[in-house]
Design a protein around this motif. Sequence first.
Motif, PDB file in Angstrom:
ATOM      1  N   GLY A  66      38.292 -92.177   5.183  1.00 28.53           N
ATOM      2  CA  GLY A  66      37.990 -91.419   3.961  1.00 28.53           C
ATOM      3  C   GLY A  66      39.284 -91.116   3.214  1.00 28.53           C
ATOM      4  N   GLY A  67      39.273 -91.305   1.907  1.00 26.09           N
ATOM      5  CA  GLY A  67      40.464 -91.023   1.091  1.00 26.09           C
ATOM      6  C   GLY A  67      41.437 -92.184   1.006  1.00 26.09           C
ATOM      7  N   LYS A  68      41.177 -93.256   1.762  1.00 26.00           N
ATOM      8  CA  LYS A  68      42.076 -94.424   1.725  1.00 26.00           C
ATOM      9  C   LYS A  68      41.475 -95.518   0.834  1.00 26.00           C
ATOM     10  CE  LYS A  68      44.714 -92.754   5.087  1.00 26.00           C
ATOM     11  NZ  LYS A  68      45.822 -91.885   4.665  1.00 26.00           N
TER      12      LYS A  68
END
Length: 264
Positions: free
Chosen positions: A6-8
């Motif tokens: 998540g967030g990458k």
Amino acid sequence: MKIDLGGKTALVTGSTSGIGFAIAKGLAEAGASVILNGRAAARVDEAVARLRAAVPGAEVKGVAADLATAEGAGQCAARVADVDILVNNLGIFEPKPFLEIPDADWLRFFETNVLSGVRMARNYLPKMLEKNWGRIVFISSESALNTPVEMVHYGMTKTAQLAVSRGIAESTVGTGVTVNSVLPGPTRSEGVSDFFARMAAEAGVPQAEMEARFIAEHRPTSLLRRLASVEEVANMVVYVCSPQASATNGAALRVDGGVVKFVA
Ligand code: NAD
């Protein structure tokens, strides 16, 4: 172990089908925002729609560019400024006897399979180092270690990828960036499946028999005794891209079904 990306943001080259699409799907399932790549805009759009349908809620974009060329690499850099994960998957293969491989083929294979990944790493590594986190993965092959007599030029590019990835890893010392290679063995991607379908049609035998013959005659050391699935390869890549793989750097990781006999 639960992999959370998540967030990458991840860019997978040559990912409208085959191993590349499976890697993109695996990364999306782990929560990464994924950018697909292929040469034709229509095929990229179709793959984006297919991935969105396969992983509901996934953030998926596409960039159409021929990454076998400097121009294509430039177009990609202009559209995608920054990624956390770069998977250099794009690669071509073509069986041809050594004496029939002209200079143009050697150069084309080098540019497509090696220089494409070099250009992409040059684009995205500086920002990864700035952020102190990043993952670069080169999809090499067991052919890096067992040069195939039926396509020496392909084998050369896959060995070169190991040198390049290890060399780039040397400039990540003490950072949160890793650069590794993954070495699949024979894998039933669309490209390989089409190849066996053509050979089976020519020989007048079922495709499954042609695949079994290939393993028996050309990869007799296989412990798996079958083609791997694209998902089996993608699983290794998703792991290498994960935060959990932080101590794996400069490595050549095999998903070759045991084709390569030596262990070091
Ligand atoms: P594939 O031919 O099935 O798919 C390759 C993808 O790259 C396709 O989506 C194609 O459209 C895209 N592509 C081709 N040229 C491009 C270009 N110039 N720019 C952008 N996209 C382009 O291939 P695959 O079998 O999934 O192989 C993927 C990688 O895995 C390759 O690097 C290959 O060498 C490696 N590999 C494959 C096997 C195998 O048995 N399938 C084994 C070892 C290593």
